[in-house]
Enzyme design. Structure first.
Site, PDB file in Angstrom:
ATOM      1  N   GLY A  26      -1.339  -2.170  -1.836  1.00 48.49           N
ATOM      2  CA  GLY A  26      -0.142  -2.510  -2.872  1.00 48.49           C
ATOM      3  C   GLY A  26      -0.237  -1.638  -3.935  1.00 48.49           C
ATOM      4  O   GLY A  26       0.877  -1.096  -4.550  1.00 48.49           O
ATOM      5  N   CYS A  27      -1.319  -1.097  -4.547  1.00 44.61           N
ATOM      6  CA  CYS A  27      -1.545  -0.497  -5.778  1.00 44.61           C
ATOM      7  C   CYS A  27      -1.441   0.786  -5.131  1.00 44.61           C
ATOM      8  O   CYS A  27      -2.530   1.569  -5.487  1.00 44.61           O
ATOM      9  CB  CYS A  27      -2.944  -0.919  -6.335  1.00 44.61           C
ATOM     10  SG  CYS A  27      -2.981  -2.611  -6.766  1.00 44.61           S
TER      11      CYS A  27
END
Lengths: 416, 104
Positions: free
Chosen positions: B102-103
């Protein structure tokens, strides 16, 4: 009997792969079916320009079915679910499509309703997203009316499509208000859950520098827990507040609904876990995924989808021929970042290499990386033509390969 | 990537301090990493850390903050009180698993 290839989603990935596979197989060797819930193919990079009056919706939307080669069957329907054991897709209209290979290319679904208050008072009145067509159009009208105050550009959570788009929006807003002569009356803040302006360190530093130059305030590690539309503020889970007069939000993203309804197909956000190098799903060998729908550790971006599509097409062929898969997708991503006033940056990266400065070798000559230039802006504009006429039909773009070029990158950049 | 000794165990960590190999994790390692980040682990912390770690070991990926809030038994707001700034990131670090996706 012909092989049956079913592709869910007729956007960038689904269309390109359908057309590429159609060239690999004659109609007697394979049937190719594409399912989408509507017949509107949106050139998504164009959505960024709509709010500023720099693109019109009719210029960026075309019928999906007209983008396919001959002998691609198009079904306009929602997908109910996939029966992974019976190798069959069930459509909402009751149609059943059996498959030998299934390709998931249904992108993402915006979920503004998942954030408390976001779809309440003020939604689509003073709180907008430009991530869909109606939102981009409404925001255009709102920006025209806006004559001063605080504009907050906010990302609710990651992952999102095109992680640079909200930054581009902030840059373009700076240029837009400057050109209208009211920049001094507008405060712009960029509020992100990340601990920096971008996900990767070198690019984050350069982009933070650009934000500062343009007098855009950067607020980091801000995860929105609640939106108060009437009061005009967003509130983080750890109870910090950012006031706004106009909120431009990037809502939570999730995969398509049928992915979550199909036991085992998706992760907890509805993205399909795949081998990051072959794009074969972890759940069944005859299921593949690409583009925003795929759960791979790289940005959700059109360029990623494009490069994945080349490898995926070859892997579908190899799978059906019983050959070993090609594990050559390296996470290559390549994005122009509009910075306003007719300029743009270019970033090029993959799973292993973060975006670095240097020069990107291209057919029209080297393009500067991580540095503002007019040439990059022209590249971004030219790309729209290539999208409809080369990328979607499944032609190779000259000088652009699925694998990231190392040549031209400065691997030990001096920090600025 | 550097090898350091935590609580008497040699462990390999990446530039941000996440363990490279989840099998090098022990409860003592968790306590030490928590302390580095200004956290004294309480039973509520452990509930979250264990949930993260188990989910990762079962599925190969860490849960998002939203499913953490729904399924760990600790609401998101409290997660932010337990692990200031970034609950998913911090709980992953303490739980000895890679930085949540997600990062990207």
């Amino acid at each position: 009997m012909p092989q049956r290839i079913v592709i869910l989603g007729g956007g960038t990935g689904g269309t390109m792969v359908a057309n590429r596979l159609r060239r690999v197989y004659s109609a007697s060797e394979a049937t190719i079916s594409v399912v989408d819930r509507d017949d509107r193919h949106v050139y998504q990079p164009g959505l960024l320009f709509v709010p500023f009056g720099l693109a019109r919706v009719e210029d960026i939307v075309r019928p999906r079915r007209r983008q396919f080669r001959r002998d691609v069957n198009f079904y306009e329907s929602e997908v109910e679910q996939v029966d992974l054991d019976e190798h069959r897709v069930e459509l909402a209209d009751g149609t059943r499509l059996p498959y030998d290979v299934l390709i998931v290319a249904t992108g993402v679904r915006l979920q503004p309703e998942e954030t408390e208050g976001l779809t309440g008072d003020g939604w689509r009145e003073r709180m907008f997203t430009f991530y869909d067509v109606p939102g981009a159009e409404q925001l255009a009208a709102a920006l025209e009316r806006f004559d001063g105050g605080r504009l907050v550009v906010n990302i609710v959570d990651l992952p999102i499509k095109c992680p640079v788009a909200p930054l581009e929006f902030a840059f373009l807003a700076d240029a837009y208000f400057t050109e209208r002569g009211i920049r001094a009356d507008v405060d712009i803040a960029y509020v992100t859950p990340l601990d920096a302006a971008f996900t990767k360190p070198v690019a984050a530093e350069r982009l933070a520098g650009l934000l500062e130059e343009k007098h855009i305030e950067l607020v980091t590690e801000f995860s929105v827990g609640e939106v108060d539309g009437a009061g005009g503020k967003i509130v983080s889970w750890d109870e910090r507040e950012e006031p706004f007069d106009l909120l431009v939000t990037v809502p939570l993203h999730a995969g398509a609904g049928y992915v979550s309804r199909t036991e085992g197909l998706g992760d907890d956000l509805g993205f399909v876990p795949v081998d990051p190098h072959t794009l074969q799903s972890r759940v069944r060998p005859n299921v593949f995924a690409l583009g925003d729908a795929a759960g791979v550790p790289i940005s959700k971006a059109g360029s990623v989808t494009h490069f994945e599509g080349e490898v995926l097409t070859e892997n579908v062929r190899r799978f059906l021929a019983g050959e070993e898969l090609d594990a050559s997708y390296d996470g290559h991503a390549n994005c122009f970042i509009e910075t306003g006033f007719g300029k743009a940056l270019l970033i090029d990266f993959n799973y292993e290499t973060e975006p670095l400065p240097g020069r990107f070798p291209s057919a029209v000559g080297p393009l500067p990386l991580l540095k503002e230039s007019r040439l990059n802006h022209l590249g971004k504009l030219m790309f729209q033509w290539l999208y409809w006429h080369a990328l979607l039909p499944g032609r190779d773009l000259p000088g652009i390969s699925a694998q990231m070029p190392s040549h031209g990158k400065e691997h030990h950049p001096e920090h600025v | 990537m550097t090898t350091t000794e935590i609580a008497g165990t040699p462990v390999e960590r990446d530039a941000e301090g996440f363990l490279v190999d989840p099998s090098q994790w022990t409860r003592e390692v968790a306590e030490e990493i928590a302390r580095e980040n200004g956290i004294e682990l309480t039973p509520a912390h452990w509930q979250v850390v264990q949930f993260m770690r188990n989910r990762y070991l079962e599925t190969g990926s860490a849960p998002s903050i939203r499913s953490l809030g729904k399924e760990s038994g600790v609401p998101i707001k409290e997660l932010y009180q337990l692990f200031p700034k970034g609950p998913a990131k911090l709980a992953a670090k303490i739980g000895g698993i890679p930085k949540p996706r997600g990062c990207i």
